[in-house]
Design a protein around this motif. Structure first.
Motif, PDB file in Angstrom:
ATOM      1  N   GLY A   1     -10.516  17.508   6.257  1.00 60.10           N
ATOM      2  CA  GLY A   1     -11.169  18.015   5.186  1.00 60.10           C
ATOM      3  C   GLY A   1     -11.967  16.719   4.399  1.00 60.10           C
ATOM      4  N   ASP A   2     -12.037  16.647   3.263  1.00 56.84           N
ATOM      5  CA  ASP A   2     -12.672  15.813   2.563  1.00 56.84           C
ATOM      6  C   ASP A   2     -11.612  14.615   1.926  1.00 56.84           C
ATOM      7  N   VAL A   3     -10.717  14.324   2.756  1.00 61.53           N
ATOM      8  CA  VAL A   3      -9.704  13.188   2.201  1.00 61.53           C
ATOM      9  C   VAL A   3     -10.564  11.863   2.364  1.00 61.53           C
ATOM     10  N   ILE A   4     -11.386  11.581   3.119  1.00 69.67           N
ATOM     11  CA  ILE A   4     -12.188  10.444   3.244  1.00 69.67           C
ATOM     12  C   ILE A   4     -13.858  10.934   3.759  1.00 69.67           C
ATOM     13  N   SER A   5     -14.681   9.945   3.663  1.00 69.54           N
ATOM     14  CA  SER A   5     -15.803  10.139   4.328  1.00 69.54           C
ATOM     15  C   SER A   5     -16.263   9.004   5.151  1.00 69.54           C
ATOM     16  N   ALA A   6     -17.061   9.286   6.220  1.00 71.35           N
ATOM     17  CA  ALA A   6     -16.958   8.098   6.932  1.00 71.35           C
ATOM     18  C   ALA A   6     -18.739   8.135   7.813  1.00 71.35           C
ATOM     19  N   ASP A   7     -19.309   6.897   7.447  1.00 69.29           N
ATOM     20  CA  ASP A   7     -20.805   6.984   8.231  1.00 69.29           C
ATOM     21  C   ASP A   7     -20.513   6.189   9.494  1.00 69.29           C
ATOM     22  N   GLN A   8     -21.327   6.444  10.480  1.00 67.37           N
ATOM     23  CA  GLN A   8     -21.104   5.577  11.563  1.00 67.37           C
ATOM     24  C   GLN A   8     -22.181   4.541  11.214  1.00 67.37           C
ATOM     25  N   ARG A   9     -22.010   3.188  11.863  1.00 62.95           N
ATOM     26  CA  ARG A   9     -22.833   2.125  11.760  1.00 62.95           C
ATOM     27  C   ARG A   9     -22.862   1.612  13.122  1.00 62.95           C
ATOM     28  N   SER A  10     -24.066   0.887  13.391  1.00 60.96           N
ATOM     29  CA  SER A  10     -24.005  -0.010  14.608  1.00 60.96           C
ATOM     30  C   SER A  10     -24.290  -1.220  14.347  1.00 60.96           C
ATOM     31  N   SER A  11     -23.653  -2.505  14.920  1.00 54.36           N
ATOM     32  CA  SER A  11     -23.707  -3.865  14.654  1.00 54.36           C
ATOM     33  C   SER A  11     -23.695  -4.714  16.114  1.00 54.36           C
ATOM     34  N   LYS A  12     -24.305  -5.664  16.079  1.00 58.07           N
ATOM     35  CA  LYS A  12     -24.139  -6.531  17.089  1.00 58.07           C
ATOM     36  C   LYS A  12     -23.384  -7.832  16.791  1.00 58.07           C
ATOM     37  N   HIS A  13     -22.374  -8.267  17.984  1.00 58.58           N
ATOM     38  CA  HIS A  13     -21.878  -9.508  17.756  1.00 58.58           C
ATOM     39  C   HIS A  13     -21.777 -10.322  18.840  1.00 58.58           C
ATOM     40  N   TRP A  14     -21.442 -11.550  19.138  1.00 59.99           N
ATOM     41  CA  TRP A  14     -21.228 -12.211  20.287  1.00 59.99           C
ATOM     42  C   TRP A  14     -19.922 -12.236  20.579  1.00 59.99           C
ATOM     43  N   GLU A  15     -19.690 -12.156  22.068  1.00 64.38           N
ATOM     44  CA  GLU A  15     -18.279 -12.459  22.584  1.00 64.38           C
ATOM     45  C   GLU A  15     -18.473 -13.264  23.848  1.00 64.38           C
ATOM     46  N   LEU A  16     -17.198 -13.892  24.056  1.00 60.82           N
ATOM     47  CA  LEU A  16     -17.069 -14.783  25.182  1.00 60.82           C
ATOM     48  C   LEU A  16     -16.898 -13.899  26.552  1.00 60.82           C
ATOM     49  N   THR A  17     -17.708 -14.386  27.538  1.00 58.33           N
ATOM     50  CA  THR A  17     -17.256 -13.687  28.570  1.00 58.33           C
ATOM     51  C   THR A  17     -16.029 -14.280  29.164  1.00 58.33           C
ATOM     52  N   GLY A  18     -15.549 -13.914  30.494  1.00 54.04           N
ATOM     53  CA  GLY A  18     -14.379 -14.109  31.241  1.00 54.04           C
ATOM     54  C   GLY A  18     -14.578 -15.676  31.465  1.00 54.04           C
ATOM     55  N   GLU A  19     -15.502 -16.272  31.765  1.00 53.97           N
ATOM     56  CA  GLU A  19     -15.779 -17.458  32.280  1.00 53.97           C
ATOM     57  C   GLU A  19     -15.779 -18.125  30.741  1.00 53.97           C
ATOM     58  N   GLY A  20     -16.436 -17.934  29.825  1.00 57.74           N
ATOM     59  CA  GLY A  20     -16.537 -18.386  28.423  1.00 57.74           C
ATOM     60  C   GLY A  20     -15.004 -18.496  28.136  1.00 57.74           C
ATOM     61  N   CYS A  21     -14.110 -17.565  27.983  1.00 52.96           N
ATOM     62  CA  CYS A  21     -12.737 -17.754  27.711  1.00 52.96           C
ATOM     63  C   CYS A  21     -11.915 -18.820  28.362  1.00 52.96           C
ATOM     64  N   GLU A  22     -12.197 -18.859  29.683  1.00 58.17           N
ATOM     65  CA  GLU A  22     -11.609 -19.969  30.550  1.00 58.17           C
ATOM     66  C   GLU A  22     -12.068 -21.387  30.088  1.00 58.17           C
ATOM     67  N   ILE A  23     -13.251 -21.327  29.685  1.00 55.19           N
ATOM     68  CA  ILE A  23     -13.853 -22.947  29.116  1.00 55.19           C
ATOM     69  C   ILE A  23     -13.161 -23.036  27.767  1.00 55.19           C
ATOM     70  N   ALA A  24     -13.073 -22.114  26.759  1.00 53.77           N
ATOM     71  CA  ALA A  24     -12.485 -22.146  25.615  1.00 53.77           C
ATOM     72  C   ALA A  24     -11.257 -22.760  25.731  1.00 53.77           C
ATOM     73  N   GLU A  25     -10.462 -22.294  26.743  1.00 56.42           N
ATOM     74  CA  GLU A  25      -9.253 -22.914  27.076  1.00 56.42           C
ATOM     75  C   GLU A  25      -8.880 -24.086  27.729  1.00 56.42           C
TER      76      GLU A  25
ATOM     77  N   LYS B   1     -13.370 -17.470  17.160  1.00 54.84           N
ATOM     78  CA  LYS B   1     -12.866 -17.268  15.772  1.00 54.84           C
ATOM     79  C   LYS B   1     -13.587 -16.474  14.904  1.00 54.84           C
ATOM     80  N   GLY B   2     -14.571 -15.928  15.405  1.00 52.51           N
ATOM     81  CA  GLY B   2     -15.406 -14.887  14.665  1.00 52.51           C
ATOM     82  C   GLY B   2     -16.395 -15.662  13.618  1.00 52.51           C
ATOM     83  N   GLN B   3     -16.762 -17.017  13.912  1.00 48.17           N
ATOM     84  CA  GLN B   3     -17.691 -17.811  13.292  1.00 48.17           C
ATOM     85  C   GLN B   3     -19.050 -18.218  14.002  1.00 48.17           C
ATOM     86  N   ALA B   4     -19.523 -17.201  14.627  1.00 47.78           N
ATOM     87  CA  ALA B   4     -20.723 -17.247  15.638  1.00 47.78           C
ATOM     88  C   ALA B   4     -21.981 -17.663  14.748  1.00 47.78           C
ATOM     89  N   SER B   5     -21.796 -17.008  13.248  1.00 50.16           N
ATOM     90  CA  SER B   5     -23.000 -17.449  12.431  1.00 50.16           C
ATOM     91  C   SER B   5     -23.394 -19.008  12.292  1.00 50.16           C
TER      92      SER B   5
END
Length: 461
Positions: free
Chosen positions: A46-70, A143-147
């Motif tokens: 019911g109306d316990v909560i309301s939720a609006d769907q959003r779309s956002s873009k962010h950057w992620e490391l690929t498999g090779e990127g994770c290897e280099i980060a390590e 670390k989520g600091q791509a900005s």
């Protein structure tokens, strides 16, 4: 209530505006889909909560990127793997990171290549200490600091396939009109017991969804015969056949019998086997020149045949009947073909109802569906007929065929077609076939070298 739902409600209670499901998942260290599941479950209450769907873009490391980060970038690892006395280029190239790292390290001027070394090309370090900026940038993204990175830097890492930009769908969650941190299960049905006891007054019912689709009602289905008919029709079309018009259940005896060189005293023309019409009892429109040729070949013979030597009567040919086979349609189509200025080979088929004055029992009805195929061309033989029958029945999944000589008034030679039934463990008849007689074809006006092969079977069988 699940732990995810309980935690989500407590978080929503503490904020005045709202919160993002992705932020909740990150702060709790759980998969985002677990929070999405909790949101959808709470929305269903019911109306316990309301939720609006959003779309956002962010950057992620690929498999090779994770290897280099390590472990560090390819170029940094190349430098660290080279000893003071240098390393043969061939040895470096054998390393997993050697080729890419060598190119990047050379661009950064971290190494040099001595091509004139006596032992072959050798690589030496030109720096003792280096700053691995590629790894540092990837750690910021992790670390989520791509900005903190510039777009140019992100695109360079993306070009090296170390970063990827992904679209994340999340929910902006706020309190609903009936918000509460404690949830009672909503009732979905009003039972007779609730009405009798009056307990329905204290119950909380789930809102009725008038937009929901109901259970689909049972409806009609294709008749099994129609399904099989469609399958047969598709096989004929795949083999290049053209369907004949078979919309005339009423036929004259002339087209049903006489045109097929079937004598007027034949038992099949008796009332015990055929349905005769009382109104209209007779047909009167016939191609007269063709009618005369048919009369002559029956009573006097011709085209190399002695005929049946009987007094052919127009009155018998005029009688209207319910057609006993679709071969009457084939006769009409072949006569029409013969009227063309130049003969062209044809392949015809038909699937439709025919009528017989049968005694009704478990295996016989007064009507059934006949399947018929006709091929007309120069020089066709019995071998062509057998070949096309094998092709036709193979498409039905019937591979074991036998042919047995038979007699038909309008085909010579004629063959019955038998198939081996795996269930019954015996050979069963599945059709009849043959080559139309010259006494049938030549009076129509077809050229002498043209032969016509044909076969028929029952759809029900």
């Amino acid at each position: 209530m699940s732990p995810a739902q309980e935690t989500l409600l407590r978080r929503v209670e503490k904020v005045d505006g709202g919160l993002d499901s992705q932020d909740v998942a990150t702060s709790l260290g759980v998969d985002h889909q677990a929070i999405v599941g909790a949101v959808k479950s709470l929305l269903a209450l019911g109306d316990v909560i309301s939720a609006d769907q959003r779309s956002s873009k962010h950057w992620e490391l690929t498999g090779e990127g994770c290897e280099i980060a390590e472990q560090g970038s390819h170029e940094a690892r190349v430098v660290s793997s080279i000893p003071e006395e240098g390393m043969p280029q061939s040895q470096l190239m054998k390393l997993a990171f050697g080729k890419v790292g060598f190119s990047k390290a050379m661009s950064n001027k971290w190494i040099r290549l001595d091509k004139g070394h006596e032992g072959g090309p050798r690589i030496f370090k030109t720096v003792e200490h280096l700053e691995d900026l590629v790894r540092d940038k990837l750690l910021l993204v992790q670390k989520g600091q791509a900005s903190q990175l510039e777009e140019k830097e992100k695109n360079e890492l993306k070009k090296r396939k170390l970063l990827s930009e992904v679209t994340v769908k999340s929910y902006w969650i706020t309190k609903g009109s009936c918000f509460s941190t404690t949830i009672t299960k909503q009732e979905t049905e009003l039972t007779p017991e609730m009405i009798a006891s009056g307990s329905w007054k204290e119950k909380k019912f789930k809102p009725y969804n008038f937009e929901a689709l109901g259970v689909a009602p049972d409806c009609g289905h294709l008749h099994p015969l129609m399904k099989v008919r469609t399958q047969f029709r598709q096989i004929f079309l795949e083999m290049g056949f053209t369907e004949m018009p078979t919309n005339n259940f009423i036929e004259s005896s002339f087209w049903n019998f006489d045109s097929l060189f079937q004598p007027q005293q034949h038992p099949a023309r008796d009332q015990h086997d055929t349905f005769f019409l009382s109104d209209p009892a007779q047909a009167h429109e016939f191609p007269q020149d063709y009618l005369e040729r048919v009369r002559k070949v029956h009573s006097e013979g011709g085209f190399g045949s002695q005929g049946y030597k009987y007094d052919w009567k127009i009155e018998e040919a005029q009688k209207n009947i319910l057609r006993t086979h679709t071969t009457a349609v084939s006769a009409r189509m072949l006569y029409k073909l013969a009227q063309q200025e130049k003969f062209t080979p044809v392949k015809y088929f038909s699937i439709d109802r025919v009528f017989r004055n049968e005694t009704l029992d478990a295996t016989h009805l007064a009507e059934f569906h006949q399947i018929e195929g006709v091929v007309a061309d120069y020089g066709l033989t019995l071998g062509d007929l057998m070949g096309i029958l094998h092709q036709f029945f193979n498409k039905l999944g019937i591979t074991k065929l036998r042919f047995k000589p038979a007699y038909n008034p309008y085909t010579e030679p004629s063959m019955e077609v038998f198939s081996y039934h795996e269930g019954l463990k015996k050979w069963v008849e599945v059709g009849n076939s043959g080559m139309f007689r010259p006494e049938m074809l030549l009076p129509m006006g077809l050229p002498e070298g043209v032969t016509v092969i044909a076969w028929g079977l029952s759809l029900e069988r």
